[in-house]
Design a protein around this motif. Structure first.
Motif, PDB file in Angstrom:
ATOM      1  N   ALA A 448      -0.998 -78.579 -58.268  1.00 47.36           N
ATOM      2  CA  ALA A 448      -1.089 -78.795 -56.545  1.00 47.36           C
ATOM      3  C   ALA A 448       0.239 -79.078 -56.079  1.00 47.36           C
ATOM      4  CB  ALA A 448      -1.939 -80.034 -56.452  1.00 47.36           C
ATOM      5  N   GLY A 449       1.060 -79.709 -56.933  1.00 50.21           N
ATOM      6  CA  GLY A 449       2.568 -79.703 -56.487  1.00 50.21           C
ATOM      7  C   GLY A 449       3.223 -78.719 -56.446  1.00 50.21           C
ATOM      8  N   LEU A 450       3.070 -77.535 -57.664  1.00 49.33           N
ATOM      9  CA  LEU A 450       3.715 -76.347 -57.521  1.00 49.33           C
ATOM     10  C   LEU A 450       3.155 -75.389 -56.174  1.00 49.33           C
ATOM     11  CD1 LEU A 450       5.463 -74.920 -59.675  1.00 49.33           C
ATOM     12  CD2 LEU A 450       3.488 -73.731 -60.427  1.00 49.33           C
ATOM     13  N   PHE A 451       1.970 -75.141 -56.040  1.00 46.19           N
ATOM     14  CA  PHE A 451       1.424 -74.573 -54.955  1.00 46.19           C
ATOM     15  C   PHE A 451       1.896 -75.177 -53.634  1.00 46.19           C
ATOM     16  CE2 PHE A 451      -2.282 -72.900 -57.677  1.00 46.19           C
ATOM     17  CZ  PHE A 451      -1.566 -71.967 -58.153  1.00 46.19           C
ATOM     18  N   TRP A 452       2.157 -76.595 -53.753  1.00 43.51           N
ATOM     19  CA  TRP A 452       2.609 -77.260 -52.281  1.00 43.51           C
ATOM     20  C   TRP A 452       3.847 -76.667 -52.019  1.00 43.51           C
ATOM     21  CZ3 TRP A 452       0.373 -79.841 -48.326  1.00 43.51           C
ATOM     22  CH2 TRP A 452       1.279 -80.694 -47.434  1.00 43.51           C
ATOM     23  N   ASP A 453       4.753 -76.867 -53.191  1.00 45.64           N
ATOM     24  CA  ASP A 453       6.174 -76.229 -53.107  1.00 45.64           C
ATOM     25  C   ASP A 453       6.274 -74.795 -52.812  1.00 45.64           C
ATOM     26  OD1 ASP A 453       6.738 -78.896 -53.607  1.00 45.64           O
ATOM     27  OD2 ASP A 453       7.050 -78.689 -55.536  1.00 45.64           O
ATOM     28  N   LEU A 454       5.384 -74.071 -53.231  1.00 43.95           N
ATOM     29  CA  LEU A 454       5.467 -72.773 -52.942  1.00 43.95           C
ATOM     30  C   LEU A 454       5.432 -72.350 -51.508  1.00 43.95           C
ATOM     31  CD1 LEU A 454       5.434 -70.046 -54.601  1.00 43.95           C
ATOM     32  CD2 LEU A 454       3.099 -69.913 -54.560  1.00 43.95           C
ATOM     33  N   GLY A 455       4.433 -73.164 -50.774  1.00 42.71           N
ATOM     34  CA  GLY A 455       4.263 -73.069 -49.345  1.00 42.71           C
ATOM     35  C   GLY A 455       5.666 -73.763 -48.732  1.00 42.71           C
ATOM     36  N   GLU A 456       6.261 -74.557 -49.210  1.00 45.77           N
ATOM     37  CA  GLU A 456       7.585 -75.277 -48.414  1.00 45.77           C
ATOM     38  C   GLU A 456       8.700 -74.378 -48.791  1.00 45.77           C
ATOM     39  OE1 GLU A 456       7.613 -79.044 -47.284  1.00 45.77           O
ATOM     40  OE2 GLU A 456       6.006 -77.635 -46.441  1.00 45.77           O
ATOM     41  N   ASN A 457       9.026 -74.115 -49.879  1.00 50.27           N
ATOM     42  CA  ASN A 457      10.428 -73.565 -50.164  1.00 50.27           C
ATOM     43  C   ASN A 457      10.392 -71.967 -51.187  1.00 50.27           C
ATOM     44  OD1 ASN A 457       9.848 -74.305 -52.849  1.00 50.27           O
ATOM     45  ND2 ASN A 457      10.864 -76.486 -52.485  1.00 50.27           N
ATOM     46  N   ALA A 458       9.450 -71.494 -51.222  1.00 49.03           N
ATOM     47  CA  ALA A 458       9.231 -70.096 -51.971  1.00 49.03           C
ATOM     48  C   ALA A 458      10.277 -69.181 -50.992  1.00 49.03           C
ATOM     49  CB  ALA A 458       8.113 -69.642 -52.048  1.00 49.03           C
ATOM     50  N   PRO A 459      10.072 -69.037 -49.692  1.00 48.95           N
ATOM     51  CA  PRO A 459      10.946 -68.247 -49.181  1.00 48.95           C
ATOM     52  C   PRO A 459      12.399 -68.042 -49.527  1.00 48.95           C
ATOM     53  CG  PRO A 459       9.599 -68.837 -47.523  1.00 48.95           C
ATOM     54  CD  PRO A 459       9.478 -69.625 -48.763  1.00 48.95           C
ATOM     55  N   THR A 460      13.161 -69.594 -49.714  1.00 51.18           N
ATOM     56  CA  THR A 460      14.467 -69.648 -50.050  1.00 51.18           C
ATOM     57  C   THR A 460      14.642 -69.324 -51.433  1.00 51.18           C
ATOM     58  OG1 THR A 460      14.539 -71.533 -48.791  1.00 51.18           O
ATOM     59  CG2 THR A 460      16.179 -71.309 -50.217  1.00 51.18           C
ATOM     60  N   VAL A 461      13.599 -69.370 -52.370  1.00 49.04           N
ATOM     61  CA  VAL A 461      13.819 -68.824 -53.837  1.00 49.04           C
ATOM     62  C   VAL A 461      13.695 -67.342 -53.877  1.00 49.04           C
ATOM     63  CG1 VAL A 461      12.821 -68.877 -56.228  1.00 49.04           C
ATOM     64  CG2 VAL A 461      12.659 -70.856 -54.516  1.00 49.04           C
TER      65      VAL A 461
END
Length: 466
Positions: A448-461
């Motif tokens: 849940a945390g990983l998928f939340w973070d994917l929506g928050e900052n994946a474009p930067t990654v």
């Protein structure tokens, strides 16, 4: 809505018994892909379980026949939120190995989840129904906490033939490469390094199996009448093997040895320990390549194993010189090994050491894969896991075992992040297979945390990766 709320939703899904109910229902499908008569059940698992769940999460679904006749079907599900958003591919498999029903401990059955303390028994609880069920439930938690949005595009690939070697998977991904295109693979299979330590692995060692055979004559001959006159194929073969790998397991064929371990891999393995868990065998510290730590030997180096060896009649020996002998062998290898030329390296070596009569039969092989531990996606994933758990994440550049990761890393060209939710002593593939409840609960929180973070900052990654 917040990240903490997504994690709380996932935790409640476990604590309420809803996750157990989902898993129990899925374990009830006898998806034994090694049994041809289970073909209808393999399809039913997709149509009855995965399709309804994926569509409830807003995915468009489609089931495909396997390009290999008789192999299990595959499912692609797609959820698209925006052209400017990153895309994750999530993989899992719904098939299991044979149940071996009569070998399970009394009161247990492979096809119903039974909870005993921390252990959740049932075929597929660890491999892989429990693991992809965790990931699907985590997606639902993020959707609930983010008012119906993930913040990224998601694709789901579920196959029903992994336990028979993933027949057709590579060809299928070649054909559907555009439909499966993504920025990163995030999937769950295999064990953590240890039950209580969150783990990320980035690929898998490859493997290649082969036979060494020596057939000298028709029939066995009396050892009293012919001993000292006839070459013994068993004696010759064990000496041939001894020329390939020495008495402490060091590979003697230069072409079968890997390149030096990269610095990034050594750094990742520096705080890793192997073994020491319940049911684990003791590590032999004087075995394998000298100068390497145990983690480097299993995750960063190659190993040559003799899996079976036979001459004569071992069950009922007789006083006769056998006519033939064979050894069934395996090379587990890391990235950079010239494994496709294994037969040539063996032939040259055996001939040079006086064993031209030993035949080599290569049976099958799978490539090694490894994402650079310094890749931005790895750094991002580690930060997410450690933010959720407060624990130091174990980072394995690759599994010691083998998964069809080359399909994702090579055929689809994706960076690959695997977050396992099982543990080494789960009895995977054996009677009494089980999932640990605390690991599953933490796995739901992690994802849940990983998928939340994917929506928050994946474009930067994705941008950092270029």
């Amino acid at each position: 809505m917040t990240r903490d709320q997504a994690i709380q939703h996932a935790t409640h899904h476990f604590d309420s018994g809803a996750f157990l109910a989902d898993l129990n229902r899925r374990v009830g499908f006898r998806t034994e892909s090694q049994e041809p008569e289970r073909a209808a059940t393999l399809l039913a698992y997709l149509t009855g379980e995965i399709v309804p769940e994926a569509e409830r999460l807003g995915f468009e679904t489609r089931i495909f026949d396997n390009p290999v006749a008789g192999a299990g079907p595959l499912l692609i599900a797609t959820r698209h939120e925006g052209d400017d958003l990153p895309t994750v591919l999530i993989y899992g498999h719904g098939d299991v190995v044979r149940g071996y029903d009569d070998q399970w401990r009394e009161s247990l059955t492979p096809w119903t989840v039974k909870v005993e303390g921390e252990r959740w028994y049932g075929r597929g609880t660890a491999d892989n129904k429990g693991q992809h069920s965790i990931n699907l439930a985590a997606l639902a938690s993020v959707l609930d906490a983010r008012d119906g949005k993930l913040g990224f595009n998601a694709k789901l690939l579920i196959e029903m033939g992994e336990e028979t070697g993933s027949p057709g998977l590579d060809a299928f991904c070649h054909t559907h490469k555009e439909a499966l295109g993504a920025d990163v693979l995030i999937a769950s299979d295999g064990p953590r390094l240890a039950a209580r330590r969150p783990t990320v692995f980035l690929g898998s060692r490859g493997s290649i199996n082969f036979r060494l055979e020596l057939n000298l004559r028709e029939g066995a001959h009396h050892s009293g009448n012919w001993g000292g006159l006839l070459r013994n194929p068993a004696t010759v073969l064990v000496n041939a093997l001894a020329s390939l790998v020495d008495a402490r397991g060091v590979i003697a064929v230069e072409g079968l040895r890997p390149p030096p371990i990269p610095d990034a891999v050594r750094r990742a393995l520096a705080d890793i320990s192997v073994g020491g868990g319940p049911g684990d065998p003791a590590v032999d510290n004087n075995w394998g390549e000298p100068g390497l730590t145990p983690p480097e030997r299993v995750f960063g180096w190659n190993s040559f194993e003799v899996l079976a060896l036979k001459a004569g009649n071992p069950e009922n020996p007789v006083n006769a010189i056998p006519a033939s002998a064979f050894a069934y062998c395996q090379l587990r290898f890391v990235v950079g090994t010239d494994w496709q030329n294994l037969a040539g390296y063996l032939r040259t070596h055996l001939d040079a050491h006086g064993f031209p009569m030993v035949e080599i039969r290569v049976e099958r092989g799978a490539p090694a894969t490894r994402l650079d531990p310094d890749d931005p996606w790895v750094t991002w994933a580690i930060a997410s896991l450690e933010r959720t758990t407060g624990k130091k994440t174990a980072v394995l550049p690759n599994l010691g075992g083998t998964l069809p990761n080359e399909v994702f890393a090579d055929t689809l060209g994706l960076p690959t992040i695997w977050v396992p939710h099982s543990y080494p002593a789960c009895s995977q593939h054996a009677p009494n297979e089980h999932l640990l409840g605390p690991v599953a609960r933490e796995g739901l929180q992690i994802m849940a945390g990983l998928f939340w973070d994917l929506g928050e900052n994946a474009p930067t990654v994705a941008a950092a990766r270029g």
